[in-house]
Design a protein around this motif. Sequence first.
Motif, PDB file in Angstrom:
ATOM      1  N   ASN A  14      23.669  47.165  55.401  1.00  0.00           N
ATOM      2  CA  ASN A  14      22.731  47.496  54.329  1.00  0.00           C
ATOM      3  C   ASN A  14      21.709  46.377  54.116  1.00  0.00           C
ATOM      4  O   ASN A  14      20.514  46.627  53.922  1.00  0.00           O
ATOM      5  CB  ASN A  14      23.502  47.755  53.043  1.00  0.00           C
ATOM      6  N   ASP A  15      22.156  45.121  54.174  1.00  0.00           N
ATOM      7  CA  ASP A  15      21.284  43.990  53.880  1.00  0.00           C
ATOM      8  C   ASP A  15      20.394  43.594  55.051  1.00  0.00           C
ATOM      9  O   ASP A  15      19.273  43.101  54.846  1.00  0.00           O
ATOM     10  CB  ASP A  15      22.118  42.773  53.466  1.00  0.00           C
ATOM     11  N   THR A  27      19.690  56.306  53.114  1.00  0.00           N
ATOM     12  CA  THR A  27      19.911  56.623  51.704  1.00  0.00           C
ATOM     13  C   THR A  27      19.002  57.786  51.289  1.00  0.00           C
ATOM     14  O   THR A  27      17.894  57.912  51.790  1.00  0.00           O
ATOM     15  CB  THR A  27      19.606  55.380  50.844  1.00  0.00           C
ATOM     16  N   ARG A  28      19.501  58.620  50.387  1.00  0.00           N
ATOM     17  CA  ARG A  28      18.724  59.772  49.894  1.00  0.00           C
ATOM     18  C   ARG A  28      18.246  60.647  51.055  1.00  0.00           C
ATOM     19  O   ARG A  28      17.063  60.888  51.220  1.00  0.00           O
ATOM     20  CB  ARG A  28      17.538  59.326  49.048  1.00  0.00           C
ATOM     21  N   PHE A  52      20.578  50.905  50.181  1.00  0.00           N
ATOM     22  CA  PHE A  52      21.255  51.497  49.030  1.00  0.00           C
ATOM     23  C   PHE A  52      21.664  50.387  48.074  1.00  0.00           C
ATOM     24  O   PHE A  52      22.448  49.505  48.424  1.00  0.00           O
ATOM     25  CB  PHE A  52      22.478  52.287  49.482  1.00  0.00           C
ATOM     26  N   GLU A  53      21.155  50.443  46.858  1.00  0.00           N
ATOM     27  CA  GLU A  53      21.362  49.346  45.909  1.00  0.00           C
ATOM     28  C   GLU A  53      22.818  49.222  45.446  1.00  0.00           C
ATOM     29  O   GLU A  53      23.249  48.165  44.984  1.00  0.00           O
ATOM     30  CB  GLU A  53      20.446  49.520  44.701  1.00  0.00           C
ATOM     31  N   ASP A  54      23.614  50.290  45.594  1.00  0.00           N
ATOM     32  CA  ASP A  54      25.014  50.255  45.172  1.00  0.00           C
ATOM     33  C   ASP A  54      25.975  50.172  46.354  1.00  0.00           C
ATOM     34  O   ASP A  54      27.141  50.581  46.245  1.00  0.00           O
ATOM     35  CB  ASP A  54      25.333  51.491  44.336  1.00  0.00           C
ATOM     36  N   ALA A  55      25.504  49.624  47.463  1.00  0.00           N
ATOM     37  CA  ALA A  55      26.356  49.555  48.652  1.00  0.00           C
ATOM     38  C   ALA A  55      27.652  48.797  48.391  1.00  0.00           C
ATOM     39  O   ALA A  55      28.712  49.142  48.933  1.00  0.00           O
ATOM     40  CB  ALA A  55      25.584  48.907  49.809  1.00  0.00           C
ATOM     41  N   ASP A  56      27.582  47.770  47.562  1.00  0.00           N
ATOM     42  CA  ASP A  56      28.790  46.970  47.289  1.00  0.00           C
ATOM     43  C   ASP A  56      29.852  47.774  46.537  1.00  0.00           C
ATOM     44  O   ASP A  56      31.044  47.436  46.581  1.00  0.00           O
ATOM     45  CB  ASP A  56      28.433  45.713  46.506  1.00  0.00           C
ATOM     46  N   LYS A  57      29.442  48.839  45.869  1.00  0.00           N
ATOM     47  CA  LYS A  57      30.390  49.653  45.102  1.00  0.00           C
ATOM     48  C   LYS A  57      31.142  50.667  45.968  1.00  0.00           C
ATOM     49  O   LYS A  57      32.121  51.273  45.503  1.00  0.00           O
ATOM     50  CB  LYS A  57      29.664  50.377  43.971  1.00  0.00           C
ATOM     51  N   VAL A  98      25.391  58.321  46.004  1.00  0.00           N
ATOM     52  CA  VAL A  98      26.586  58.227  45.168  1.00  0.00           C
ATOM     53  C   VAL A  98      27.133  56.815  45.275  1.00  0.00           C
ATOM     54  O   VAL A  98      27.449  56.349  46.372  1.00  0.00           O
ATOM     55  CB  VAL A  98      27.652  59.249  45.607  1.00  0.00           C
ATOM     56  N   GLY A  99      27.254  56.117  44.147  1.00  0.00           N
ATOM     57  CA  GLY A  99      27.688  54.730  44.143  1.00  0.00           C
ATOM     58  C   GLY A  99      29.050  54.499  43.539  1.00  0.00           C
ATOM     59  O   GLY A  99      29.334  53.388  43.079  1.00  0.00           O
ATOM     60  N   ASP A 100      29.892  55.497  43.564  1.00  0.00           N
ATOM     61  CA  ASP A 100      31.249  55.376  43.021  1.00  0.00           C
ATOM     62  C   ASP A 100      32.231  55.657  44.148  1.00  0.00           C
ATOM     63  O   ASP A 100      32.257  56.764  44.702  1.00  0.00           O
ATOM     64  CB  ASP A 100      31.436  56.374  41.884  1.00  0.00           C
TER      65      ASP A 100
END
Length: 561
Positions: free
Chosen positions: A244-245, A251-252, A259-264, A317-319
């Motif tokens: 991701n980084d 994404t989308r 994706f800003e919530d990849a760590d989640k 989805v970030g969960d």
Amino acid sequence: MNHAKGPLLSIDVGTQEATAVDVTTELSSFVGGRGLCTKLAHDRIPFDADPFGPENRIYFATGPLQQSGMSFTGRMNCTGLSPLTDGLLSTNAGGYLSRNFVATGHPAVEITGASDELLVLHVTDEGVEFVEAPELAGATVPEVTEYVKRERDLDAENIACIGPAGENRVRFACVMTYESRAFGRGGMGAVLGSKNLKAITFEGDSEPDVALPEDVQQEVHSAAATSDDLMRRQGTTGGTEFINDNFSLPTRYFEKYHFEDADKIGGDAVEEKKYKKGSCSMCAFACKLPTRDEATGLETEGPEFETVFSFGSNCEVGDIVDVMQSNELCDVYGLDTISCGNAVAAYLAAEDEFGNADLIHETIERIATREGVGDLLAEGVSRAADELGVRNYTVKDMEFAAHDGRVLYGQALSYAVANRGGDHMYSTTLRVEYDGEVDPETLEGKPELVMRRENHAAFRDSGIVCAFAGGTDHVTEETLEALFECDYEELQEVGARTVELERHFNNERGMDREADTLPYDIPGMEEAVGKYYDLRGWNPDGTVSDDVVAEYAATRSSTAD
């Protein structure tokens, strides 16, 4: 060269007859697994067959390494005419089925015809039993496991089956084993569904005579048991944040690269939910991911990285629990998480509903049962894109994996020319691009790289050895030479023959250079595709000459159909 031993077991589910077929010549040239199945399918499936017709055949096979106790060998191959790509396609699965399959005394089993009634097959080293099981209509994968346990006292490790998605001919339905391991890509579950075959069990006490060097096996097993590779803890999700980084996590529905919530939803998030070790048969590496969410009681195996992408970032989805639920639903219904996730993401794009986890889970169920919009999405992204009003992100009608060809040019070339289409495992060129061994944003030198990695992967899937063994350097070229008692270039030749027969079969179905295209532009791609053909010795239009294929006629046993 070491190869699998024994006769092909050919089972006609229409006439309920089983026949042993000598395939000694094929095995000596194609080793086992994918190579053997490709050769048999090329010779025995009519070029004009309907993927859902009785003339299509589906093959399950092991290789010589499944007759060992070595780590990284708990896998099997499955091959047939794909209802998703309309071409010849192989897929493989891990778990515990392979050793039970070997115990029947056959390196490969062929399923042909179509049954009038829903069937369960029981294959042993003493024969085949055909059992009508109308009560299994609509049964989920766990329900099939419960039935087999109750009726035959066999466990999940003995079973290959389909869920409702296969019965309903969802074009990306899986064949499932051990409840959570999937022959995932290309819709082989739908092929079994078209044959009215709900499940096959394998058991026996046969011990085929294949001699493999014990010292090499022990060396690999010891390395697997002591490895400190991140994959042992986090499976394939361990690289999520890195990709991701530094590259792209689509994404989308491929709209964004990050994706800003990849760590989640990445490796650490998955590891936090992991509650025990998971493995495949005989493997000390144990990279599987049994996960549990204590708050909801949800348990599943995974998600692996491709599912983190398809139902996570690509659906925005970030969960991690929501992604786990998507993963579990796909396992229960028998769906490929990559194709299904992309189809759902395309639907979310059309409806402007990114991030709606409840809608995602509802849509997965509708796909499996072909209800409402699920009937359209069950056809796959390529067939649904126009009606949805979204871009068709596929190659040869195969939905893309997570590894973005827009930033990995070698992987883009691999997607373009792969007989399987947009699948990341066909060459795994992505690995050397991620690792920095080659410049990812150039096509210089990539045609030869893709060709040789395709050959390697085709042989790997014939052996059969897990792809992660090579990725973690536990099974090197030198290891393969020792195991198979031959020079590595001979293994490359086995892989090249396999790829070439796949290509010829697809050529006969009308696929040529026009099919080797991408839904986005990469500078120099046309020239790179042409160079790839030149290196393979193929025609400029992407076809294999009949003269080349005629050379393979000698690799057919005289008793074959």
